[in-house]
Design a protein around this motif. Structure first.
Motif, PDB file in Angstrom:
ATOM      1  N   VAL A   1     -15.739   4.853  10.944  1.00  9.38           N
ATOM      2  CA  VAL A   1     -16.036   5.800   9.862  1.00  9.38           C
ATOM      3  C   VAL A   1     -14.982   5.638   8.766  1.00  9.38           C
ATOM      4  O   VAL A   1     -13.791   5.553   9.067  1.00  9.38           O
ATOM      5  N   GLU A   2     -15.415   5.578   7.518  1.00  9.43           N
ATOM      6  CA  GLU A   2     -14.457   5.554   6.404  1.00  9.43           C
ATOM      7  C   GLU A   2     -13.956   6.969   6.169  1.00  9.43           C
ATOM      8  O   GLU A   2     -14.750   7.915   6.179  1.00  9.43           O
ATOM      9  N   VAL A   3     -12.666   7.096   5.939  1.00 13.50           N
ATOM     10  CA  VAL A   3     -12.108   8.429   5.701  1.00 13.50           C
ATOM     11  C   VAL A   3     -11.731   8.567   4.230  1.00 13.50           C
ATOM     12  O   VAL A   3     -11.018   7.716   3.679  1.00 13.50           O
ATOM     13  N   VAL A   4     -12.251   9.617   3.608  1.00 12.37           N
ATOM     14  CA  VAL A   4     -11.869   9.954   2.233  1.00 12.37           C
ATOM     15  C   VAL A   4     -11.160  11.303   2.321  1.00 12.37           C
ATOM     16  O   VAL A   4     -11.775  12.306   2.690  1.00 12.37           O
ATOM     17  N   ALA A   5      -9.873  11.304   2.052  1.00 10.92           N
ATOM     18  CA  ALA A   5      -9.049  12.470   2.366  1.00 10.92           C
ATOM     19  C   ALA A   5      -8.419  13.083   1.120  1.00 10.92           C
ATOM     20  O   ALA A   5      -7.906  12.372   0.261  1.00 10.92           O
ATOM     21  N   SER A   6      -8.447  14.414   1.049  1.00  7.95           N
ATOM     22  CA  SER A   6      -7.859  15.105  -0.105  1.00  7.95           C
ATOM     23  C   SER A   6      -6.347  15.169   0.007  1.00  7.95           C
ATOM     24  O   SER A   6      -5.812  15.606   1.029  1.00  7.95           O
ATOM     25  N   LEU A   7      -5.685  14.763  -1.042  1.00  3.55           N
ATOM     26  CA  LEU A   7      -4.233  14.943  -1.148  1.00  3.55           C
ATOM     27  C   LEU A   7      -3.912  15.041  -2.639  1.00  3.55           C
ATOM     28  O   LEU A   7      -3.660  14.038  -3.298  1.00  3.55           O
ATOM     29  N   PRO A   8      -3.946  16.281  -3.185  1.00  2.15           N
ATOM     30  CA  PRO A   8      -3.856  16.418  -4.639  1.00  2.15           C
ATOM     31  C   PRO A   8      -2.480  16.103  -5.231  1.00  2.15           C
ATOM     32  O   PRO A   8      -2.355  16.060  -6.450  1.00  2.15           O
ATOM     33  N   CYS A   9      -1.491  15.876  -4.385  1.00  2.00           N
ATOM     34  CA  CYS A   9      -0.188  15.467  -4.927  1.00  2.00           C
ATOM     35  C   CYS A   9       0.673  14.890  -3.813  1.00  2.00           C
ATOM     36  O   CYS A   9       0.475  15.213  -2.640  1.00  2.00           O
ATOM     37  N   TYR A  10       1.623  14.047  -4.175  1.00  3.70           N
ATOM     38  CA  TYR A  10       2.580  13.538  -3.179  1.00  3.70           C
ATOM     39  C   TYR A  10       3.809  14.450  -3.130  1.00  3.70           C
ATOM     40  O   TYR A  10       4.778  14.167  -2.437  1.00  3.70           O
ATOM     41  N   LEU A  11       3.770  15.544  -3.895  1.00  3.20           N
ATOM     42  CA  LEU A  11       4.866  16.520  -3.873  1.00  3.20           C
ATOM     43  C   LEU A  11       4.401  17.784  -3.139  1.00  3.20           C
ATOM     44  O   LEU A  11       3.318  18.320  -3.424  1.00  3.20           O
ATOM     45  N   GLU A  12       5.223  18.234  -2.214  1.00  2.00           N
ATOM     46  CA  GLU A  12       4.845  19.335  -1.332  1.00  2.00           C
ATOM     47  C   GLU A  12       4.443  20.606  -2.090  1.00  2.00           C
ATOM     48  O   GLU A  12       3.398  21.203  -1.822  1.00  2.00           O
ATOM     49  N   ASP A  13       5.259  21.016  -3.056  1.00  8.19           N
ATOM     50  CA  ASP A  13       5.002  22.298  -3.735  1.00  8.19           C
ATOM     51  C   ASP A  13       3.675  22.283  -4.480  1.00  8.19           C
ATOM     52  O   ASP A  13       2.907  23.251  -4.437  1.00  8.19           O
ATOM     53  N   ASN A  14       3.400  21.174  -5.189  1.00  8.72           N
ATOM     54  CA  ASN A  14       2.142  21.079  -5.943  1.00  8.72           C
ATOM     55  C   ASN A  14       0.942  21.129  -5.016  1.00  8.72           C
ATOM     56  O   ASN A  14      -0.052  21.804  -5.291  1.00  8.72           O
ATOM     57  N   CYS A  15       1.053  20.410  -3.915  1.00 10.53           N
ATOM     58  CA  CYS A  15      -0.060  20.357  -2.961  1.00 10.53           C
ATOM     59  C   CYS A  15      -0.285  21.746  -2.346  1.00 10.53           C
ATOM     60  O   CYS A  15      -1.411  22.253  -2.316  1.00 10.53           O
ATOM     61  N   ASP A  16       0.783  22.377  -1.902  1.00 12.36           N
ATOM     62  CA  ASP A  16       0.637  23.679  -1.242  1.00 12.36           C
ATOM     63  C   ASP A  16       0.176  24.771  -2.198  1.00 12.36           C
ATOM     64  O   ASP A  16      -0.513  25.707  -1.793  1.00 12.36           O
ATOM     65  N   SER A  17       0.534  24.646  -3.485  1.00 14.66           N
ATOM     66  CA  SER A  17       0.107  25.696  -4.423  1.00 14.66           C
ATOM     67  C   SER A  17      -1.417  25.667  -4.580  1.00 14.66           C
ATOM     68  O   SER A  17      -2.035  26.681  -4.850  1.00 14.66           O
ATOM     69  N   GLN A  18      -2.031  24.508  -4.400  1.00 17.02           N
ATOM     70  CA  GLN A  18      -3.489  24.420  -4.536  1.00 17.02           C
ATOM     71  C   GLN A  18      -4.197  24.637  -3.204  1.00 17.02           C
ATOM     72  O   GLN A  18      -5.279  25.208  -3.142  1.00 17.02           O
ATOM     73  N   ARG A  19      -3.580  24.176  -2.099  1.00 23.04           N
ATOM     74  CA  ARG A  19      -4.312  24.107  -0.834  1.00 23.04           C
ATOM     75  C   ARG A  19      -3.796  25.067   0.243  1.00 23.04           C
ATOM     76  O   ARG A  19      -4.400  25.201   1.290  1.00 23.04           O
ATOM     77  N   GLY A  20      -2.645  25.704  -0.026  1.00 18.29           N
ATOM     78  CA  GLY A  20      -2.139  26.683   0.939  1.00 18.29           C
ATOM     79  C   GLY A  20      -0.817  26.245   1.567  1.00 18.29           C
ATOM     80  O   GLY A  20      -0.550  25.053   1.689  1.00 18.29           O
ATOM     81  N   ASP A  21      -0.038  27.239   1.997  1.00 18.32           N
ATOM     82  CA  ASP A  21       1.292  26.962   2.573  1.00 18.32           C
ATOM     83  C   ASP A  21       1.183  26.072   3.813  1.00 18.32           C
ATOM     84  O   ASP A  21       0.341  26.309   4.682  1.00 18.32           O
TER      85      ASP A  21
END
Ligand code: SF4
Ligand code: SF4
Length: 356
Positions: A154-174
């Motif tokens: 199966v091909e995996v397409v995975a969400s990762l809106p940033c390589y920086l922790e704070d930016n990612c968590d602000s959008q996706r949760g702590d």
């Protein structure tokens, strides 16, 4: 309680937006509708050119509640595709030559029929894509998923809106970023994203706020460098996706009074060169109840297929659907802004108007 309130607001915002689209209302005032803009560029209304991808949204259940979610998904949702509908999907695949089954949600892996769908589609030798939020791979009851996905190619397409922790968590949760990194390490250890293994791992970037994504190839180079240096993680490719003003993101734009400004940005960035490659021309979207739509966005706005088209998977008709007229609205400007946006990322590798 908090989630219910958020949900009601997102649903109200969606319903109002859908009504105004169906009524052909121009917004911001004085601006052309999407179809008028196509016409001004010498282009006809959007039509499908075939069905290369059957994208099924198997439900709204998710272990996350991201702020930009256009599905309005979350742990308290109950909508899930039944086995009966999943069987109808597999029957359509078996009777057609559609090469790709693209499975999305919610967190599609939380649907009890997810593994059955993967097994059946792979048995038919179709390419299968899992749109994965990564953290589900670390959740109790799902920790054997990476091996299952690898075993079934199966091909995996995975969400990762940033390589920086704070930016990612602000959008996706702590804590989402740390668990995502753990999941990426698991996938890498199985060969996902590693050159010459044949196991494809694509990452998805979408802007944290009301802006357009940067140029895909440049951002991909930055992601590659940062993820390798910071976490020793590799991946196959990066897809940049524009946020469309739907559900929670729409509600956010309305709350902050930025909807017209964002729509204006999308309209001003209209790029006629992207129109040929918008994803609805080569895909068909199926909701958890088996209803058919031009794309996942139209699905969330409840904009049905054009009149005269089959409306459910049980009535699937390849000939009619593969040349259908597509139902458009001003949310479509999100797919044609700048380099364009689709489930496969930017439509154009580089925007000739902005690249140097
Ligand atoms: S954006 Fe994806 S991971 Fe986040 S809540 Fe929506 S479906 Fe779940
Ligand atoms: S939102 Fe995008 S994919 Fe959907 S109908 Fe409009 S242009 Fe096509």
């Amino acid at each position: 309680m908090q989630l219910t309130l958020l949900r009601q607001k997102a649903e109200l915002a969606n319903a109002a937006f859908q009504r105004s689209i169906l009524e052909g209302e121009a917004r911001p005032q004085g601006q052309p509708t999407f179809d008028q803009r196509l016409q001004q560029s010498g282009l006809g209304r959007l039509r499908a050119t075939g069905i290369e991808v059957l994208q099924i949204n198997v439900g709204k259940v998710c272990n996350q509640t991201c702020t930009h979610c256009h599905v309005d998904a979350g742990p308290d949702r109950r909508e899930n595709m039944s086995r009966q509908t999943a069987e109808a999907v597999i029957e359509v695949l078996a009777a057609s030559d559609i090469p790709t089954l693209d499975i999305t949600g919610g967190a599609p892996e939380m649907n009890p029929n997810f593994r059955w769908l993967v097994e059946q589609a792979r048995r038919l030798d179709r390419r299968v894509i899992d749109r994965c939020n990564l953290t589900i791979l670390m959740a109790n009851g799902f920790k054997d998923l990476p091996e299952f996905l690898a075993e079934h190619d199966v091909e995996v397409v995975a969400s990762l809106p940033c390589y920086l922790e704070d930016n990612c968590d602000s959008q996706r949760g702590d804590g989402v970023f740390r668990r995502s990194i753990e999941a990426l390490r698991r996938l890498n250890s199985l060969g996902y994203g590693v050159p010459d293994t044949g196991r494809k791992l694509s990452l998805v970037y979408n802007p944290v706020g009301a802006s357009l994504p940067p140029q895909q190839d440049k951002l991909e180079a930055t992601y590659r460098r940062e993820l390798k240096d910071r976490y020793d993680i590799v991946f196959s490719e990066l897809h940049t996706i524009t946020n469309l003003p739907i559900s929670r993101f729409l509600d956010d734009l309305l709350k902050s009074n930025h909807l017209d400004e964002y729509l204006q940005k999308l309209i001003d960035s209209f790029n006629p060169l992207t129109v040929d490659g918008v994803m609805c021309r080569s895909m068909l979207s199926v909701d958890w109840q088996g209803r058919l739509f031009d794309c996942d966005f139209n699905q969330m706005l409840n904009i049905e297929l054009a009149e005269g088209m089959p409306q459910t998977i049980e009535d699937f008709d390849a000939e009619l659907l593969s040349q259908r007229q597509i139902m458009t609205g001003r949310h479509c400007f999100g797919c044609t802004a700048g380099c364009g946006s689709s489930c496969q990322g930017a439509v154009l590798k580089a925007n000739p108007e902005t690249s140097s």
